[in-house]
Write a protein that holds these residues in place. Structure first.
Motif, PDB file in Angstrom:
ATOM      1  N   ASN A 101       0.844  -1.192   0.000  1.00  0.00           N
ATOM      2  CA  ASN A 101       0.000   0.000   0.000  1.00  0.00           C
ATOM      3  C   ASN A 101       0.888   1.254   0.000  1.00  0.00           C
ATOM      4  N   ASN A 102       2.131   1.098  -0.395  1.00  0.00           N
ATOM      5  CA  ASN A 102       3.171   2.140  -0.441  1.00  0.00           C
ATOM      6  C   ASN A 102       3.788   2.445   0.916  1.00  0.00           C
ATOM      7  N   ASP A 103       3.289   1.847   1.985  1.00  0.00           N
ATOM      8  CA  ASP A 103       3.828   2.046   3.331  1.00  0.00           C
ATOM      9  C   ASP A 103       4.279   0.711   3.918  1.00  0.00           C
ATOM     10  N   ARG A 104       3.430  -0.301   3.779  1.00  0.00           N
ATOM     11  CA  ARG A 104       3.699  -1.644   4.288  1.00  0.00           C
ATOM     12  C   ARG A 104       3.479  -2.625   3.141  1.00  0.00           C
ATOM     13  N   ALA A 105       3.954  -3.864   3.323  1.00  0.00           N
ATOM     14  CA  ALA A 105       3.775  -4.867   2.271  1.00  0.00           C
ATOM     15  C   ALA A 105       3.533  -6.240   2.869  1.00  0.00           C
ATOM     16  N   MET A 106       2.743  -7.004   2.157  1.00  0.00           N
ATOM     17  CA  MET A 106       2.536  -8.428   2.431  1.00  0.00           C
ATOM     18  C   MET A 106       3.519  -9.168   1.529  1.00  0.00           C
ATOM     19  N   VAL A 107       4.345 -10.023   2.123  1.00  0.00           N
ATOM     20  CA  VAL A 107       5.294 -10.839   1.371  1.00  0.00           C
ATOM     21  C   VAL A 107       5.017 -12.292   1.701  1.00  0.00           C
ATOM     22  N   MET A 108       4.726 -13.089   0.667  1.00  0.00           N
ATOM     23  CA  MET A 108       4.443 -14.513   0.851  1.00  0.00           C
ATOM     24  C   MET A 108       5.391 -15.339  -0.004  1.00  0.00           C
ATOM     25  N   LEU A 109       5.796 -16.497   0.501  1.00  0.00           N
ATOM     26  CA  LEU A 109       6.584 -17.467  -0.250  1.00  0.00           C
ATOM     27  C   LEU A 109       5.785 -18.754  -0.316  1.00  0.00           C
ATOM     28  N   LEU A 110       5.523 -19.214  -1.542  1.00  0.00           N
ATOM     29  CA  LEU A 110       4.753 -20.440  -1.769  1.00  0.00           C
ATOM     30  C   LEU A 110       5.644 -21.442  -2.497  1.00  0.00           C
ATOM     31  N   ASP A 111       5.626 -22.701  -2.062  1.00  0.00           N
ATOM     32  CA  ASP A 111       6.500 -23.711  -2.639  1.00  0.00           C
ATOM     33  C   ASP A 111       5.922 -24.422  -3.851  1.00  0.00           C
ATOM     34  N   GLU A 112       4.614 -24.366  -4.043  1.00  0.00           N
ATOM     35  CA  GLU A 112       3.963 -25.029  -5.173  1.00  0.00           C
ATOM     36  C   GLU A 112       2.612 -24.357  -5.397  1.00  0.00           C
ATOM     37  N   PRO A 113       1.948 -24.633  -6.509  1.00  0.00           N
ATOM     38  CA  PRO A 113       0.708 -23.910  -6.845  1.00  0.00           C
ATOM     39  C   PRO A 113      -0.378 -23.921  -5.767  1.00  0.00           C
ATOM     40  N   ASP A 114      -0.614 -25.004  -5.085  1.00  0.00           N
ATOM     41  CA  ASP A 114      -1.687 -25.061  -4.091  1.00  0.00           C
ATOM     42  C   ASP A 114      -1.202 -24.822  -2.665  1.00  0.00           C
ATOM     43  N   ASP A 115       0.055 -24.451  -2.510  1.00  0.00           N
ATOM     44  CA  ASP A 115       0.631 -24.226  -1.189  1.00  0.00           C
ATOM     45  C   ASP A 115       0.142 -22.892  -0.620  1.00  0.00           C
ATOM     46  N   PRO A 116      -0.438 -22.889   0.595  1.00  0.00           N
ATOM     47  CA  PRO A 116      -0.824 -21.617   1.208  1.00  0.00           C
ATOM     48  C   PRO A 116       0.390 -20.800   1.632  1.00  0.00           C
ATOM     49  N   GLY A 117       1.551 -21.440   1.756  1.00  0.00           N
ATOM     50  CA  GLY A 117       2.811 -20.761   1.986  1.00  0.00           C
ATOM     51  C   GLY A 117       3.039 -20.206   3.370  1.00  0.00           C
TER      52      GLY A 117
END
Length: 120
Positions: free
Chosen positions: A45-61
């Motif tokens: 949102n230009n101030d904070r960020a959500m960063v996710m790492l997923l290992d495969e297509p259906d992985d919630p990560g």
């Protein structure tokens, strides 16, 4: 590991500039694709960020967290037009998020000092 954004190969030392350019252009959501099927989701949102790492297509990560942060922030605009609101503890300040993504692209793993939770 090779990472791409929109089909273009991306080196670790390029990722921050690429993400900042996309943000400046109003593209607040970015998906980075890696091998074999890993993905990094980045939305800000230009101030904070959500960063996710997923290992495969259906992985919630897993996603980066800021355990001491309080409150919520909105303005996380997804490419489909959805405007999300997140707990600040589930996001990180933008500069920290960029450093995390740079490390993920360069090393394929979370920085040792990055707080994260599994969504699995």
């Amino acid at each position: 590991m090779t990472w791409t954004v929109d089909g273009d190969h991306l080196a670790a030392d390029e990722v921050v500039a690429v993400l900042r350019g996309r943000i400046a252009g109003g593209r607040l959501e970015t998906w980075l694709s890696g091998e074999p099927e890993r993905r990094i989701a980045f939305v800000t949102n230009n101030d904070r960020a959500m960063v996710m790492l997923l290992d495969e297509p259906d992985d919630p990560g897993e996603h980066a967290t800021d355990p001491g942060a309080e409150g919520t922030s909105d303005g996380f605009l997804l490419s489909n037009g959805q405007n999300d609101t997140y707990q600040n503890s589930d996001t990180v300040p933008l500069d920290r998020a960029l450093a995390i993504v740079e490390h993920l692209v360069g090393h394929g793993s979370w920085p040792e000092d990055a707080h994260r939770v599994s969504d699995r």
